[in-house]
Design a protein around this motif. Structure first.
Motif, PDB file in Angstrom:
ATOM      1  N   THR A  93       0.838  -1.196   0.000  1.00  7.33           N
ATOM      2  CA  THR A  93       0.000   0.000   0.000  1.00  7.33           C
ATOM      3  C   THR A  93       0.875   1.249   0.000  1.00  7.33           C
ATOM      4  O   THR A  93       1.719   1.425   0.881  1.00  7.33           O
ATOM      5  CB  THR A  93      -0.914   0.006   1.235  1.00  7.33           C
ATOM      6  N   GLU A  94       0.695   2.073  -0.998  1.00 13.76           N
ATOM      7  CA  GLU A  94       1.461   3.313  -1.104  1.00 13.76           C
ATOM      8  C   GLU A  94       0.739   4.416  -0.345  1.00 13.76           C
ATOM      9  O   GLU A  94      -0.467   4.612  -0.513  1.00 13.76           O
ATOM     10  CB  GLU A  94       1.627   3.706  -2.574  1.00 13.76           C
ATOM     11  N   GLN A  95       1.470   5.133   0.487  1.00 16.20           N
ATOM     12  CA  GLN A  95       0.876   6.199   1.280  1.00 16.20           C
ATOM     13  C   GLN A  95       0.903   7.513   0.493  1.00 16.20           C
ATOM     14  O   GLN A  95       1.966   8.020   0.161  1.00 16.20           O
ATOM     15  CB  GLN A  95       1.615   6.365   2.605  1.00 16.20           C
ATOM     16  N   VAL A  96      -0.273   8.021   0.203  1.00 14.44           N
ATOM     17  CA  VAL A  96      -0.426   9.283  -0.521  1.00 14.44           C
ATOM     18  C   VAL A  96      -0.924  10.329   0.476  1.00 14.44           C
ATOM     19  O   VAL A  96      -1.998  10.165   1.063  1.00 14.44           O
ATOM     20  CB  VAL A  96      -1.432   9.138  -1.684  1.00 14.44           C
ATOM     21  N   VAL A  97      -0.148  11.377   0.672  1.00 17.19           N
ATOM     22  CA  VAL A  97      -0.499  12.411   1.643  1.00 17.19           C
ATOM     23  C   VAL A  97      -0.836  13.698   0.893  1.00 17.19           C
ATOM     24  O   VAL A  97      -0.031  14.216   0.125  1.00 17.19           O
ATOM     25  CB  VAL A  97       0.641  12.673   2.638  1.00 17.19           C
ATOM     26  N   VAL A  98      -2.046  14.181   1.121  1.00 17.22           N
ATOM     27  CA  VAL A  98      -2.494  15.451   0.534  1.00 17.22           C
ATOM     28  C   VAL A  98      -2.303  16.537   1.586  1.00 17.22           C
ATOM     29  O   VAL A  98      -2.864  16.452   2.680  1.00 17.22           O
ATOM     30  CB  VAL A  98      -3.979  15.376   0.124  1.00 17.22           C
ATOM     31  N   LEU A  99      -1.494  17.545   1.261  1.00 19.70           N
ATOM     32  CA  LEU A  99      -1.316  18.673   2.174  1.00 19.70           C
ATOM     33  C   LEU A  99      -2.311  19.757   1.785  1.00 19.70           C
ATOM     34  O   LEU A  99      -2.212  20.352   0.712  1.00 19.70           O
ATOM     35  CB  LEU A  99       0.103  19.225   2.118  1.00 19.70           C
ATOM     36  N   ALA A 100      -3.283  19.997   2.666  1.00 22.26           N
ATOM     37  CA  ALA A 100      -4.320  20.998   2.406  1.00 22.26           C
ATOM     38  C   ALA A 100      -3.857  22.343   2.962  1.00 22.26           C
ATOM     39  O   ALA A 100      -3.744  22.523   4.174  1.00 22.26           O
ATOM     40  CB  ALA A 100      -5.630  20.573   3.057  1.00 22.26           C
ATOM     41  N   PRO A 132      -2.310  13.949  11.397  1.00 21.03           N
ATOM     42  CA  PRO A 132      -1.390  15.042  11.703  1.00 21.03           C
ATOM     43  C   PRO A 132      -0.353  15.205  10.591  1.00 21.03           C
ATOM     44  O   PRO A 132      -0.111  14.273   9.814  1.00 21.03           O
ATOM     45  CB  PRO A 132      -0.744  14.615  13.019  1.00 21.03           C
ATOM     46  N   HIS A 133       0.262  16.382  10.540  1.00 19.26           N
ATOM     47  CA  HIS A 133       1.209  16.643   9.461  1.00 19.26           C
ATOM     48  C   HIS A 133       2.456  15.761   9.553  1.00 19.26           C
ATOM     49  O   HIS A 133       3.222  15.659   8.590  1.00 19.26           O
ATOM     50  CB  HIS A 133       1.607  18.125   9.436  1.00 19.26           C
ATOM     51  N   GLU A 134       2.652  15.094  10.686  1.00 17.43           N
ATOM     52  CA  GLU A 134       3.777  14.166  10.806  1.00 17.43           C
ATOM     53  C   GLU A 134       3.657  13.015   9.809  1.00 17.43           C
ATOM     54  O   GLU A 134       4.639  12.306   9.545  1.00 17.43           O
ATOM     55  CB  GLU A 134       3.834  13.619  12.240  1.00 17.43           C
ATOM     56  N   ALA A 135       2.454  12.812   9.254  1.00 18.23           N
ATOM     57  CA  ALA A 135       2.276  11.774   8.234  1.00 18.23           C
ATOM     58  C   ALA A 135       3.153  12.023   7.019  1.00 18.23           C
ATOM     59  O   ALA A 135       3.460  11.090   6.258  1.00 18.23           O
ATOM     60  CB  ALA A 135       0.808  11.692   7.815  1.00 18.23           C
ATOM     61  N   LEU A 136       3.575  13.259   6.838  1.00 20.00           N
ATOM     62  CA  LEU A 136       4.443  13.579   5.703  1.00 20.00           C
ATOM     63  C   LEU A 136       5.779  12.839   5.801  1.00 20.00           C
ATOM     64  O   LEU A 136       6.445  12.628   4.785  1.00 20.00           O
ATOM     65  CB  LEU A 136       4.691  15.085   5.632  1.00 20.00           C
ATOM     66  N   ARG A 137       6.173  12.452   6.995  1.00 16.53           N
ATOM     67  CA  ARG A 137       7.458  11.764   7.181  1.00 16.53           C
ATOM     68  C   ARG A 137       7.491  10.406   6.486  1.00 16.53           C
ATOM     69  O   ARG A 137       8.567   9.910   6.121  1.00 16.53           O
ATOM     70  CB  ARG A 137       7.745  11.561   8.663  1.00 16.53           C
ATOM     71  N   THR A 138       6.343   9.796   6.315  1.00 12.86           N
ATOM     72  CA  THR A 138       6.293   8.456   5.717  1.00 12.86           C
ATOM     73  C   THR A 138       5.576   8.452   4.369  1.00 12.86           C
ATOM     74  O   THR A 138       5.158   7.398   3.894  1.00 12.86           O
ATOM     75  CB  THR A 138       5.590   7.473   6.678  1.00 12.86           C
ATOM     76  N   ALA A 139       5.435   9.614   3.771  1.00 15.51           N
ATOM     77  CA  ALA A 139       4.715   9.715   2.502  1.00 15.51           C
ATOM     78  C   ALA A 139       5.514   9.091   1.358  1.00 15.51           C
ATOM     79  O   ALA A 139       6.725   9.296   1.239  1.00 15.51           O
ATOM     80  CB  ALA A 139       4.418  11.174   2.185  1.00 15.51           C
ATOM     81  N   ASP A 140       4.818   8.317   0.538  1.00 17.82           N
ATOM     82  CA  ASP A 140       5.395   7.842  -0.716  1.00 17.82           C
ATOM     83  C   ASP A 140       5.117   8.837  -1.842  1.00 17.82           C
ATOM     84  O   ASP A 140       5.928   9.002  -2.752  1.00 17.82           O
ATOM     85  CB  ASP A 140       4.805   6.484  -1.089  1.00 17.82           C
ATOM     86  N   THR A 141       3.943   9.444  -1.784  1.00 15.64           N
ATOM     87  CA  THR A 141       3.545  10.470  -2.755  1.00 15.64           C
ATOM     88  C   THR A 141       2.907  11.620  -1.989  1.00 15.64           C
ATOM     89  O   THR A 141       2.110  11.400  -1.086  1.00 15.64           O
ATOM     90  CB  THR A 141       2.539   9.912  -3.776  1.00 15.64           C
ATOM     91  N   VAL A 142       3.271  12.846  -2.355  1.00 18.06           N
ATOM     92  CA  VAL A 142       2.693  14.049  -1.750  1.00 18.06           C
ATOM     93  C   VAL A 142       1.931  14.802  -2.830  1.00 18.06           C
ATOM     94  O   VAL A 142       2.447  15.018  -3.930  1.00 18.06           O
ATOM     95  CB  VAL A 142       3.781  14.960  -1.150  1.00 18.06           C
ATOM     96  N   LEU A 164       6.816  20.606   4.767  1.00 18.91           N
ATOM     97  CA  LEU A 164       7.207  19.857   3.577  1.00 18.91           C
ATOM     98  C   LEU A 164       8.638  19.344   3.667  1.00 18.91           C
ATOM     99  O   LEU A 164       9.010  18.426   2.932  1.00 18.91           O
ATOM    100  CB  LEU A 164       7.007  20.718   2.328  1.00 18.91           C
ATOM    101  N   ALA A 165       9.421  19.909   4.558  1.00 15.94           N
ATOM    102  CA  ALA A 165      10.776  19.399   4.765  1.00 15.94           C
ATOM    103  C   ALA A 165      10.765  18.012   5.406  1.00 15.94           C
ATOM    104  O   ALA A 165      11.781  17.306   5.392  1.00 15.94           O
ATOM    105  CB  ALA A 165      11.574  20.365   5.641  1.00 15.94           C
ATOM    106  N   LEU A 166       9.622  17.616   5.960  1.00 20.15           N
ATOM    107  CA  LEU A 166       9.506  16.291   6.566  1.00 20.15           C
ATOM    108  C   LEU A 166       9.420  15.178   5.524  1.00 20.15           C
ATOM    109  O   LEU A 166       9.649  14.013   5.838  1.00 20.15           O
ATOM    110  CB  LEU A 166       8.248  16.224   7.445  1.00 20.15           C
ATOM    111  N   VAL A 167       9.067  15.528   4.295  1.00 24.05           N
ATOM    112  CA  VAL A 167       8.869  14.526   3.240  1.00 24.05           C
ATOM    113  C   VAL A 167      10.188  13.804   2.961  1.00 24.05           C
ATOM    114  O   VAL A 167      11.221  14.445   2.768  1.00 24.05           O
ATOM    115  CB  VAL A 167       8.344  15.185   1.957  1.00 24.05           C
ATOM    116  N   PRO A 168      10.181  12.483   2.956  1.00 24.62           N
ATOM    117  CA  PRO A 168      11.442  11.746   2.766  1.00 24.62           C
ATOM    118  C   PRO A 168      11.990  11.876   1.345  1.00 24.62           C
ATOM    119  O   PRO A 168      11.251  12.082   0.383  1.00 24.62           O
ATOM    120  CB  PRO A 168      11.050  10.292   3.067  1.00 24.62           C
TER     121      PRO A 168
END
Length: 328
Positions: free
Chosen positions: A7-14, A70-80, A104-108
């Motif tokens: 499962t690929e984690q897709v994080v939408v930053l609103a 929470p925005h910490e989900a960006l740390r494990t995002a596969d797609t933003v 956005l600096a949290l994005v791997p």
């Protein structure tokens, strides 16, 4: 291009003032029932939505939405995914507020970045589009060029795919891009099922050029739609410009002009695109040798087919087949 095996984690930053319609697109198209595995395996995508401060944001439609994570989900995002934000400050200054940059600096490293509409301004401000071709809504092209004069902006296309960074034009072009992601990750047939479920076209011809301040000629006014439909049934044949014009009952010059007005592409570009799509389907669903796929798709020689396929898809036909053709 790789096929997702988990499962690929897709994080939408609103962001504040995000376009409400676009906020819902990733969930609608990446978690569609058509993507549900028949063998009980994991779904290909999980879509999360977060905000910079974990609080609600007010959309462009005037109502508030709450983040799902929470925005910490960006740390494990596969797609933003960054959607459009009309009249956001980044569209005037070309700069992002520090809290947005910090989030956005949290994005791997290695994550895939996707923008819909004016979300391209955010990617540009992060430096992700430096030295690359990009697109955004045609109405905001001048503002984009003022903010980022060193980025090559193509306001005539629906989306642009660099593999790790993808940008799309306004609103509905976000649908085109998300279907493209599904098609790239899981193949033509799966993307077509998702499109049918949403009652949208699996592939729209042309680009933004057909929507910019000029009407699209109707078929009854001498349009090229019937010839395009005919060409799709004869992709394996010689589809020279002269033959297409003859079928449409036009001179080559008139046909060339009308075709570009209606599709935003030249006839040659359109035909090549449709042949590549047909070849992808054959590579996925048959075990035909490359020579036969090339002939059935209208490319003539295997060498020409390999060149055009790699240009259009980014990998060779054999590599594409290895990724998608399930052994019997």
């Amino acid at each position: 291009m790789t096929r997702t095996l988990r499962t690929e984690q897709v994080v939408v930053l609103a962001l504040e003032n995000s376009v409400a319609f676009e906020l819902g697109l990733p969930h609608r198209f990446l978690t569609a029932d058509a993507l549900r595995p028949t063998d009980g395996g994991p779904r290909p995508y999980e879509v999360l939505m977060c905000t910079v401060d974990d609080g609600p944001i007010t959309t462009s439609a005037g109502y508030q939405v709450l983040p799902t994570h929470p925005h910490e989900a960006l740390r494990t995002a596969d797609t933003v995914v960054i959607v459009g934000t009309p009249w956001h400050s980044v569209m005037e200054t070309g700069a992002l507020a520090q809290p947005i940059r910090d989030a956005l600096a949290l994005v791997p490293t290695g994550a895939r970045w996707v923008s819909i509409c004016t979300g391209a301004f955010v990617l540009a401000a992060l430096g992700l589009l430096d030295g690359r071709r990009a697109t955004t809504h045609w109405a905001h092209a001048d503002a984009f060029r003022r903010c980022f004069p060193d980025i090559e902006l193509d306001a005539d296309v629906l989306f642009i795919d660099h593999g790790d960074v993808l940008t799309s034009a306004g609103n509905a072009a976000g649908i085109d891009l998300l279907l493209h992601l599904v098609r790239r990750d899981h193949g033509v047939e799966v993307a077509n099922r998702v499109a049918r479920g949403a009652v949208v076209a699996p592939w729209r011809d042309g680009g933004q050029a057909q929507f910019i301040d000029r009407p699209v000629p109707a078929v009854g006014e001498g349009g090229t739609a019937s010839t395009r439909e005919w060409a799709l049934r004869h992709l394996e044949e010689d589809l020279s410009l002269a033959r297409l014009a003859q079928h449409a009952g036009m001179s080559v010059r008139t046909f060339t002009r009308r075709f570009r007005e209606e599709t935003g592409q030249t006839a040659g570009e359109w035909i090549t695109g449709r042949r590549v799509e047909h070849a992808r389907h054959l590579l996925e669903k048959t075990d035909w040798p490359v020579d036969r796929v090339a002939a059935a798709s209208g490319f003539g020689t295997a060498a020409a087919f390999r060149t055009q396929f790699r240009t259009g898809v980014g990998i060779s036909p054999s590599a594409y087949r290895r990724g998608y053709l399930t052994p019997a």
